[in-house]
Design an enzyme around this catalytic site. Structure first.
Site, PDB file in Angstrom:
ATOM      1  N   ASP A  34       0.794  -1.155  -0.135  1.00 11.82           N
ATOM      2  CA  ASP A  34      -0.084  -0.066   0.069  1.00 11.82           C
ATOM      3  C   ASP A  34       0.862   1.314   0.129  1.00 11.82           C
ATOM      4  O   ASP A  34       1.586   1.535   0.798  1.00 11.82           O
ATOM      5  CB  ASP A  34      -0.983  -0.123   1.254  1.00 11.82           C
ATOM      6  CG  ASP A  34      -1.962   1.268   1.414  1.00 11.82           C
ATOM      7  OD1 ASP A  34      -2.984   1.017   0.763  1.00 11.82           O
ATOM      8  OD2 ASP A  34      -1.512   2.361   1.651  1.00 11.82           O
ATOM      9  N   HIS A  42      -7.464   9.808  -0.933  1.00 13.23           N
ATOM     10  CA  HIS A  42      -6.573   9.676   0.071  1.00 13.23           C
ATOM     11  C   HIS A  42      -7.459  10.163   1.360  1.00 13.23           C
ATOM     12  O   HIS A  42      -7.193   9.766   2.390  1.00 13.23           O
ATOM     13  CB  HIS A  42      -5.275  10.282   0.253  1.00 13.23           C
ATOM     14  CG  HIS A  42      -4.013   9.698   0.984  1.00 13.23           C
ATOM     15  ND1 HIS A  42      -2.807   9.936   0.747  1.00 13.23           N
ATOM     16  CD2 HIS A  42      -4.365   9.212   2.199  1.00 13.23           C
ATOM     17  CE1 HIS A  42      -2.110   9.481   1.687  1.00 13.23           C
ATOM     18  NE2 HIS A  42      -2.809   9.069   2.501  1.00 13.23           N
ATOM     19  N   LYS A  45      -2.842   6.061  -3.770  1.00 11.47           N
ATOM     20  CA  LYS A  45      -3.995   6.917  -3.354  1.00 11.47           C
ATOM     21  C   LYS A  45      -3.743   8.165  -4.084  1.00 11.47           C
ATOM     22  O   LYS A  45      -2.951   8.777  -4.404  1.00 11.47           O
ATOM     23  CB  LYS A  45      -3.913   7.043  -1.842  1.00 11.47           C
ATOM     24  CG  LYS A  45      -3.827   6.066  -1.079  1.00 11.47           C
ATOM     25  CD  LYS A  45      -3.820   6.091   0.452  1.00 11.47           C
ATOM     26  CE  LYS A  45      -3.392   4.814   1.157  1.00 11.47           C
ATOM     27  NZ  LYS A  45      -2.023   4.494   1.127  1.00 11.47           N
ATOM     28  N   TYR A  72       3.072   9.944  -0.528  1.00 13.85           N
ATOM     29  CA  TYR A  72       4.081   9.138   0.046  1.00 13.85           C
ATOM     30  C   TYR A  72       5.492   9.630  -0.394  1.00 13.85           C
ATOM     31  O   TYR A  72       6.816   9.524  -0.088  1.00 13.85           O
ATOM     32  CB  TYR A  72       4.067   7.888   0.310  1.00 13.85           C
ATOM     33  CG  TYR A  72       2.781   7.453   1.288  1.00 13.85           C
ATOM     34  CD1 TYR A  72       2.043   8.260   1.866  1.00 13.85           C
ATOM     35  CD2 TYR A  72       2.632   6.071   1.188  1.00 13.85           C
ATOM     36  CE1 TYR A  72       0.871   7.747   2.493  1.00 13.85           C
ATOM     37  CE2 TYR A  72       1.454   5.573   1.755  1.00 13.85           C
ATOM     38  CZ  TYR A  72       0.768   6.476   2.749  1.00 13.85           C
ATOM     39  OH  TYR A  72      -0.390   5.894   3.244  1.00 13.85           O
TER      40      TYR A  72
END
Length: 275
Positions: free
Chosen positions: A52, A112, A82, A57
């Site tokens: 994930d 997200h 996401k 990120y």
């Protein structure tokens, strides 16, 4: 010896007919580069088949490199990313994610958080799915009211809601509402970013069962039929966190863990927004 966490009751069906492994590796706050690549590589070697990540990120490239280096066929690994709602078009951003990941599709693409409201991005999410860039689509950090607002306008309904969830954030009302709407809860931060590992109740159960506190917390989620996303960059812990299918928590242990909730069984996904 590794444990394939996608077989023998270790995956859950989604409302759209796809399946998702119950245990996945989360890579939030893992820096892009060798640290993230090594974590993902260790997880895949330990039998994980679910990773994930997210646009926010900044480590999609590392996830993709680790997947390619593993030699595991793409179709055998469930990849989630996401959509960052600070950007404009989920469909266009999905294509950029695929380029960074080096794959032709993601298995799951989720909003997200509901910045700007819960509905505006969904058309783009549906377009990403229609283009074949995402097999399933869902959301993250949505409360019940936001889910219902989205469901009222969606042509394709979200199949997951990824939220902070653990015995300490046991959002019963949110879980019940999602189950009633055929939406699977995914539990992020199941270890409380490490905070929950030292809890006395968790530690006592772990000691009696000769398991780690992390294994107890992950097993609790599995027995609630949740998808759970523990994060670690340490190979030994990554391996341990996958070893949760060879023991069962007794009813009294589950009840004791359920009783650690500090949210009042809320239907909210967060105690406060960060956006």
């Amino acid at each position: 010896m590794t444990t394939d966490v996608t077989t023998d009751g270790r995956a859950r069906a989604l409302a759209d007919g796809n399946t998702i492994p119950l245990v996945g590796l989360g890579v939030w706050q893992v820096p892009d580069g060798p640290e993230c690549e090594n974590a993902v590589r260790s997880a895949l070697e330990a039998g994980y088949r679910h990773v994930d990540t997210a646009q926010a990120y900044g480590n999609e490239g590392s996830v993709g490199r680790a997947l390619r280096d593993s030699g595991i066929p793409r179709e055998d690994v469930f990849i989630t990313t996401k959509f960052d709602p600070g950007r404009k078009d989920p469909a266009a951003e999905a294509e950029r994610s695929l380029e960074r990941l080096g794959v032709e599709f993601v298995d799951l693409y989720i909003i997200h958080w509901p910045q700007g409201g819960p509905t505006w991005a969904w058309d783009g999410m549906q377009r990403a799915r229609a283009h074949g860039h995402a097999r399933s689509i869902g959301v993250s950090n949505f409360n019940v009211a936001e889910l219902d607002e989205l469901l009222a306008v969606a042509d394709v309904q979200p199949v997951v809601n990824q939220v902070q969830f653990s015995p300490f954030e046991y959002r019963r009302s949110l879980l019940e509402a999602c189950e009633g709407r055929d939406i699977v809860i995914e539990a992020y931060s199941p270890l409380g970013t490490g905070r929950h590992l030292g809890d006395r109740t968790v530690a006592q159960i772990a000691e009696r069962l000769e398991r780690t506190p992390a294994q107890v917390l992950i097993r609790w989620a599995v027995q609630h039929d949740l998808v759970v996303l523990p994060k670690s960059t340490h190979r030994e812990r990554i391996e341990q966190n996958a070893q949760v299918f060879d023991f069962t928590l007794a009813d009294e242990d589950m009840a004791a863990l359920d009783g650690l909730d500090t949210t009042g069984g809320t239907d909210r996904a967060l105690e406060r927004n960060w956006w």
